[in-house]
Design a protein around this motif. Structure first.
Motif, PDB file in Angstrom:
ATOM      1  N   LYS A 153      13.121   3.804  -4.621  1.00 11.89           N
ATOM      2  CA  LYS A 153      11.885   3.904  -3.851  1.00 11.89           C
ATOM      3  C   LYS A 153      11.205   5.272  -3.946  1.00 11.89           C
ATOM      4  CE  LYS A 153      13.216   0.416  -0.408  1.00 11.89           C
ATOM      5  NZ  LYS A 153      13.472   0.163   1.034  1.00 11.89           N
ATOM      6  N   LEU A 154      11.974   6.348  -3.813  1.00 17.32           N
ATOM      7  CA  LEU A 154      11.361   7.675  -3.860  1.00 17.32           C
ATOM      8  C   LEU A 154      10.738   7.964  -5.224  1.00 17.32           C
ATOM      9  CD1 LEU A 154      13.809   9.884  -1.772  1.00 17.32           C
ATOM     10  CD2 LEU A 154      11.334   9.753  -1.460  1.00 17.32           C
ATOM     11  N   ARG A 155      11.473   7.640  -6.281  1.00 20.86           N
ATOM     12  CA  ARG A 155      10.951   7.890  -7.629  1.00 20.86           C
ATOM     13  C   ARG A 155       9.678   7.094  -7.876  1.00 20.86           C
ATOM     14  NH1 ARG A 155      12.069   5.545 -12.840  1.00 20.86           N
ATOM     15  NH2 ARG A 155      13.604   4.152 -11.905  1.00 20.86           N
ATOM     16  N   PHE A 156       9.681   5.823  -7.514  1.00 20.18           N
ATOM     17  CA  PHE A 156       8.493   4.991  -7.733  1.00 20.18           C
ATOM     18  C   PHE A 156       7.340   5.398  -6.830  1.00 20.18           C
ATOM     19  CE2 PHE A 156      11.640   1.953  -9.566  1.00 20.18           C
ATOM     20  CZ  PHE A 156      11.035   1.805 -10.804  1.00 20.18           C
ATOM     21  N   PHE A 157       7.648   5.858  -5.620  1.00 21.81           N
ATOM     22  CA  PHE A 157       6.596   6.283  -4.700  1.00 21.81           C
ATOM     23  C   PHE A 157       5.811   7.465  -5.273  1.00 21.81           C
ATOM     24  CE2 PHE A 157       5.332   9.028  -1.058  1.00 21.81           C
ATOM     25  CZ  PHE A 157       4.349   8.202  -0.520  1.00 21.81           C
ATOM     26  N   PHE A 158       6.520   8.485  -5.728  1.00 18.40           N
ATOM     27  CA  PHE A 158       5.840   9.655  -6.286  1.00 18.40           C
ATOM     28  C   PHE A 158       5.175   9.332  -7.620  1.00 18.40           C
ATOM     29  CE2 PHE A 158       8.872  11.892  -3.411  1.00 18.40           C
ATOM     30  CZ  PHE A 158       7.921  12.499  -2.623  1.00 18.40           C
ATOM     31  N   SER A 162       0.853  -1.194   0.000  1.00 21.79           N
ATOM     32  CA  SER A 162       0.000   0.000   0.000  1.00 21.79           C
ATOM     33  C   SER A 162       0.887   1.241   0.000  1.00 21.79           C
ATOM     34  CB  SER A 162      -0.896   0.020   1.244  1.00 21.79           C
ATOM     35  OG  SER A 162      -0.113   0.205   2.417  1.00 21.79           O
ATOM     36  N   ASN A 163       0.312   2.378  -0.378  1.00 23.34           N
ATOM     37  CA  ASN A 163       1.077   3.620  -0.376  1.00 23.34           C
ATOM     38  C   ASN A 163       1.576   3.973   1.019  1.00 23.34           C
ATOM     39  OD1 ASN A 163       0.969   4.183  -3.129  1.00 23.34           O
ATOM     40  ND2 ASN A 163      -1.009   5.207  -2.967  1.00 23.34           N
ATOM     41  N   GLU A 164       0.769   3.675   2.029  1.00 24.65           N
ATOM     42  CA  GLU A 164       1.194   3.969   3.399  1.00 24.65           C
ATOM     43  C   GLU A 164       2.373   3.100   3.806  1.00 24.65           C
ATOM     44  OE1 GLU A 164       1.410   5.515   7.308  1.00 24.65           O
ATOM     45  OE2 GLU A 164       0.716   6.272   5.370  1.00 24.65           O
ATOM     46  N   THR A 165       2.363   1.832   3.414  1.00 26.31           N
ATOM     47  CA  THR A 165       3.481   0.945   3.724  1.00 26.31           C
ATOM     48  C   THR A 165       4.748   1.429   3.013  1.00 26.31           C
ATOM     49  OG1 THR A 165       2.021  -0.968   4.001  1.00 26.31           O
ATOM     50  CG2 THR A 165       4.339  -1.429   3.548  1.00 26.31           C
ATOM     51  N   LYS A 166       4.599   1.842   1.767  1.00 19.14           N
ATOM     52  CA  LYS A 166       5.746   2.372   1.018  1.00 19.14           C
ATOM     53  C   LYS A 166       6.304   3.617   1.695  1.00 19.14           C
ATOM     54  CE  LYS A 166       3.793   0.794  -3.387  1.00 19.14           C
ATOM     55  NZ  LYS A 166       3.104   1.242  -4.623  1.00 19.14           N
ATOM     56  N   ARG A 167       5.398   4.509   2.104  1.00 22.97           N
ATOM     57  CA  ARG A 167       5.820   5.758   2.732  1.00 22.97           C
ATOM     58  C   ARG A 167       6.601   5.475   4.013  1.00 22.97           C
ATOM     59  NH1 ARG A 167       4.151   9.742   6.631  1.00 22.97           N
ATOM     60  NH2 ARG A 167       2.908   8.114   7.617  1.00 22.97           N
ATOM     61  N   LEU A 209       9.327  16.120   4.532  1.00 26.48           N
ATOM     62  CA  LEU A 209       8.273  16.195   3.529  1.00 26.48           C
ATOM     63  C   LEU A 209       7.359  14.975   3.578  1.00 26.48           C
ATOM     64  CD1 LEU A 209       7.116  17.738   1.049  1.00 26.48           C
ATOM     65  CD2 LEU A 209       8.626  16.339  -0.358  1.00 26.48           C
ATOM     66  N   LEU A 210       7.957  13.785   3.648  1.00 25.75           N
ATOM     67  CA  LEU A 210       7.138  12.571   3.635  1.00 25.75           C
ATOM     68  C   LEU A 210       6.312  12.409   4.905  1.00 25.75           C
ATOM     69  CD1 LEU A 210       8.744  11.815   1.056  1.00 25.75           C
ATOM     70  CD2 LEU A 210       8.630   9.461   1.854  1.00 25.75           C
ATOM     71  N   GLN A 211       6.690  13.117   5.963  1.00 28.77           N
ATOM     72  CA  GLN A 211       5.881  13.063   7.175  1.00 28.77           C
ATOM     73  C   GLN A 211       4.569  13.831   7.012  1.00 28.77           C
ATOM     74  OE1 GLN A 211       7.989  13.634  10.997  1.00 28.77           O
ATOM     75  NE2 GLN A 211       9.885  13.291   9.885  1.00 28.77           N
ATOM     76  N   THR A 212       4.443  14.642   5.964  1.00 33.17           N
ATOM     77  CA  THR A 212       3.196  15.372   5.731  1.00 33.17           C
ATOM     78  C   THR A 212       2.164  14.494   5.038  1.00 33.17           C
ATOM     79  OG1 THR A 212       3.837  16.243   3.547  1.00 33.17           O
ATOM     80  CG2 THR A 212       4.503  17.515   5.469  1.00 33.17           C
ATOM     81  N   PHE A 213       2.602  13.350   4.494  1.00 29.81           N
ATOM     82  CA  PHE A 213       1.681  12.407   3.868  1.00 29.81           C
ATOM     83  C   PHE A 213       1.362  11.312   4.868  1.00 29.81           C
ATOM     84  CE2 PHE A 213       1.957  13.662  -0.586  1.00 29.81           C
ATOM     85  CZ  PHE A 213       3.129  14.377  -0.624  1.00 29.81           C
ATOM     86  N   SER A 214       0.083  11.025   5.073  1.00 31.24           N
ATOM     87  CA  SER A 214      -0.275   9.919   5.956  1.00 31.24           C
ATOM     88  C   SER A 214      -1.644   9.387   5.614  1.00 31.24           C
ATOM     89  CB  SER A 214      -0.250  10.361   7.424  1.00 31.24           C
ATOM     90  OG  SER A 214      -0.591   9.275   8.254  1.00 31.24           O
ATOM     91  N   TRP A 215      -1.735   8.058   5.497  1.00 30.03           N
ATOM     92  CA  TRP A 215      -3.014   7.401   5.254  1.00 30.03           C
ATOM     93  C   TRP A 215      -3.581   6.832   6.560  1.00 30.03           C
ATOM     94  CZ3 TRP A 215       0.574   8.175   1.731  1.00 30.03           C
ATOM     95  CH2 TRP A 215       0.166   8.508   0.431  1.00 30.03           C
ATOM     96  N   GLU A 216      -2.868   7.046   7.656  1.00 29.18           N
ATOM     97  CA  GLU A 216      -3.308   6.525   8.941  1.00 29.18           C
ATOM     98  C   GLU A 216      -3.244   7.628   9.989  1.00 29.18           C
ATOM     99  OE1 GLU A 216      -0.890   3.192   9.911  1.00 29.18           O
ATOM    100  OE2 GLU A 216      -1.551   1.993   8.200  1.00 29.18           O
ATOM    101  N   ALA A 217      -4.121   7.542  10.978  1.00 33.37           N
ATOM    102  CA  ALA A 217      -4.147   8.551  12.031  1.00 33.37           C
ATOM    103  C   ALA A 217      -2.926   8.424  12.932  1.00 33.37           C
ATOM    104  CB  ALA A 217      -5.418   8.389  12.862  1.00 33.37           C
ATOM    105  N   GLY A 218      -2.530   9.547  13.504  1.00 30.30           N
ATOM    106  CA  GLY A 218      -1.423   9.536  14.451  1.00 30.30           C
ATOM    107  C   GLY A 218      -0.106   9.894  13.802  1.00 30.30           C
TER     108      GLY A 218
END
Length: 209
Positions: free
Chosen positions: A181-186, A94-99, A142-151
């Protein structure tokens, strides 16, 4: 009124944006209102040229460090993440796991870079190390601003890692992380946005930068 995103350089936290399923609805809303910046989430997701620019910078830092005569060996080894990537396994996450996986890698890389800075005195190595620290720390924030989960995200993970005494290994690891990883994530986020736009009957607001 646009919401500006300024990446702090003093280690302070940045505003967290929490996204909930399904899809990337809140991410889309966030991207549409973030002020354009050099490393803004908008550009990294929507404009592939920016991540390519960072890949180029990573290669340049690696070359600069290698041009130094007699690269020093670190007396105290640094612990670097193993950032090799299996595309088949990556696509199943999932995107959250990748992040979170990338955040773990970045946190370890930031610590390794800081540790190396304390052991290196040669200017030809110290300068690119300083640049590397700033870049890895910016991506971490920057990546800490993205989150699919609370907390909030807590750096309690244990990524695969290995000890290294060669300074060049730090630059190689960063370059591999950005290229992989970063390139594929975005890229994955951009694809999700495009699919979401088609599903809604219109193109997503992810135009030319």
């Amino acid at each position: 009124m646009a919401l500006g995103l300024e990446l702090p350089r003093d280690g302070s936290t940045v505003p967290k944006v929490t996204l909930s399923p399904p899809g990337l609805l809140l991410l889309t809303s966030f991207l549409l209102h973030v002020e354009k910046g050099r490393a803004s989430p908008t550009r990294l997701v929507c404009d592939n040229r920016l991540i390519q620019k960072y890949i180029g910078e990573a290669k340049d830092m690696e070359v600069k460090a290698r041009q130094c005569q007699a690269l020093p060996t670190l007396s105290c080894p640094t612990v670097l993440p193993l950032v090799d990537l299996s595309l088949q396994q990556w696509k199943s996450k999932s995107n959250e796991t990748k992040r979170r996986e990338i955040l773990c890698d970045l946190a370890l890389l930031v610590g390794a870079t800081a540790g190396a800075q304390g052991q290196v005195t040669q200017e030809c190595v110290a300068k690119p190390l300083s640049e590397l620290y700033q870049r890895t720390n910016s991506f971490l924030l920057l990546l800490q601003t993205f989150s699919w989960e609370a907390g909030p995200w807590e750096p309690d993970c244990s990524p695969r890692s290995m000890e290294q005494t060669h300074v060049s290994s730090i630059f190689i690891t960063y370059r591999q992380l950005v290229q992989g990883k970063l390139r594929f994530f975005f890229r994955d986020l951009a694809e999700d946005l495009r699919k979401q736009g088609h599903g809604g009957g219109r193109e997503p607001q992810c135009g030319a930068q």
